[in-house]
Every structure is written in structure tokens, then in C-alpha cells.
Design a protein around this motif. Structure first.
Motif, short mmCIF file in Angstrom:
data_model
loop_
_atom_site.label_atom_id
_atom_site.label_comp_id
_atom_site.label_asym_id
_atom_site.label_seq_id
_atom_site.Cartn_x
_atom_site.Cartn_y
_atom_site.Cartn_z
N ASN A 1 0.86 -1.18 0.00
CA ASN A 1 0.00 0.00 0.00
C ASN A 1 0.90 1.23 0.00
OD1 ASN A 1 -1.73 2.13 0.46
ND2 ASN A 1 -2.95 1.03 1.99
N GLN B 1 -2.48 4.94 -1.24
CA GLN B 1 -3.79 5.06 -1.89
C GLN B 1 -4.52 3.73 -1.98
OE1 GLN B 1 -3.45 6.89 -5.74
NE2 GLN B 1 -2.04 8.44 -5.03
N GLY B 2 -3.97 2.67 -1.38
CA GLY B 2 -4.56 1.35 -1.53
C GLY B 2 -4.56 0.94 -2.99
N THR B 3 -5.63 0.33 -3.41
CA THR B 3 -5.74 -0.14 -4.80
C THR B 3 -6.71 0.73 -5.59
OG1 THR B 3 -7.44 -1.74 -4.19
CG2 THR B 3 -5.16 -2.52 -4.20
N GLN B 4 -6.65 2.04 -5.35
CA GLN B 4 -7.56 2.96 -6.05
C GLN B 4 -7.46 2.84 -7.56
OE1 GLN B 4 -7.02 6.95 -4.73
NE2 GLN B 4 -8.11 6.62 -2.80
N HIS B 5 -6.26 2.56 -8.07
CA HIS B 5 -6.10 2.31 -9.50
C HIS B 5 -4.89 1.39 -9.69
CE1 HIS B 5 -2.89 5.37 -9.81
NE2 HIS B 5 -3.65 6.10 -9.02
N TYR B 6 -4.76 0.87 -10.89
CA TYR B 6 -3.79 -0.18 -11.20
C TYR B 6 -2.35 0.20 -10.87
CZ TYR B 6 -1.49 -3.85 -13.93
OH TYR B 6 -0.72 -4.90 -14.31
N ALA C 1 -1.41 2.43 -8.57
CA ALA C 1 -1.35 3.09 -7.26
C ALA C 1 -0.73 2.22 -6.17
CB ALA C 1 -2.75 3.52 -6.82
N TYR C 2 -0.49 0.96 -6.45
CA TYR C 2 -0.02 0.07 -5.40
C TYR C 2 1.15 -0.79 -5.87
CZ TYR C 2 -2.76 -3.54 -7.77
OH TYR C 2 -3.26 -4.41 -8.70
#
Length: 160
Positions: A16, A19-24, A26-27
Motif C-alpha cells: 500500500n 492510496q490502496g488499490t484505487q487504481h492499477y 497506485a499500489y
């Protein structure tokens, strides 16, 4: 008598980036594998899938498991059959097919054990024991793709 063996690991995603997995993008694909009384294993996805090349990926771990399982059975069968193994190395490889959808599967794993036996051991039997090890390998018996063997046996001589 049939026995059931149990194995347990703990896997924790440590990718993480805020932004967590907000978009491909982002993590991170990084994770940690832990087991009681063992060193931590740092994992990620293959670099083709945005992974960290410095960490083990699942495909490498599967290939390693197949190679190690074969080696352990082979050494066992050599020991009980009076084949004295002096060195054992494997340059294993695998092919994985990725479909347009992103799904995929392993097509084949090639184990290429290079074994040095002592001068009093039977090279023919040493070759044959690879097949027996393959038959007994728990991991090879559990996968649904071909695992091929390309063993090479060398015999130690006094001039080696």
C-alpha cells in the motif's frame, strides 16, 4: 497407513503506497511470506506484471519447489540404493502461457539435474533413480502441467 500433513504460512501484502488499490498503478505488488521459525520471504509479482525484480515471484517459487522436491527425493533414493552423490545442481526452467485475457498457466517445467557420483556408483542406476524421484515428488504429483527431466550424470574419477 495414510497420513495427512498440514502446512501453514502467513502472507501479508506490504504494497500500500498510500492510496490502496484505487487504481492499477497506485499500489506495489510486494508481499511478505512468513512461517514459524523460518526467515521471512520477500515476494512480489514478476516484473512483467509491475513487480519488484529483487523479490521472489510466485512463478519462481513454484519452479523452486519442483526442483527442490525432486532433488530431495533423488538424494534419498540414491542413499538407499548405494549411489554416492558428491554434487547436485539443477538449472530448472519453466514456460508460462499468458492469454490475452491476462489469465495464464504453466505449460512445462524442465528440470536439468547435473549430478556427480563417486567412481564406485552405478551411473545407469543413478539415471533410473531420477524417474523414481519424479514419481514420488509431492509437488510434481500435484501440478497439472508436464514436468520433464533432463538429467546429466558425471562420474568422479581419480583424475577429476
Amino acid at each position: 497407513m495414510t497420513k495427512i500433513h498440514y502446512y501453514q504460512i502467513a502472507l501479508r501484502w506490504d504494497g500500500n503506497l498510500g492510496q490502496g488499490t484505487q487504481h492499477y498503478r497506485a499500489y506495489s505488488r510486494d508481499y511478505i511470506v512468513a512461517a514459524i521459525n523460518k526467515p521471512t520471504l520477500l515476494g512480489s509479482s514478476d516484473t512483467s506484471f509491475r513487480g519488484d525484480a529483487q523479490r521472489w515471484n510466485p512463478e519462481e517459487m513454484l519452479l523452486s519447489a519442483l526442483s527442490a522436491c525432486h532433488q530431495l527425493w533423488y538424494l534419498h533414493f540414491c542413499s538407499v540404493n548405494h549411489i554416492n552423490v558428491l554434487q547436485y545442481e539443477d538449472q530448472a526452467s519453466a514456460e508460462m502461457l499468458e492469454h490475452a485475457s491476462g489469465a495464464g498457466e504453466f505449460r512445462v517445467v524442465r528440470l536439468k539435474p547435473n549430478v556427480l557420483i563417486d567412481q564406485h556408483s552405478d551411473p545407469q542406476l543413478a539415471y533410473q533413480l531420477h524417474e523414481k524421484a519424479h514419481e514420488f515428488c509431492f509437488i510434481a504429483r500435484s501440478v497439472n502441467f508436464n514436468v520433464t527431466l533432463q538429467p546429466h550424470i558425471r562420474q568422479h574419477t581419480d583424475i577429476d
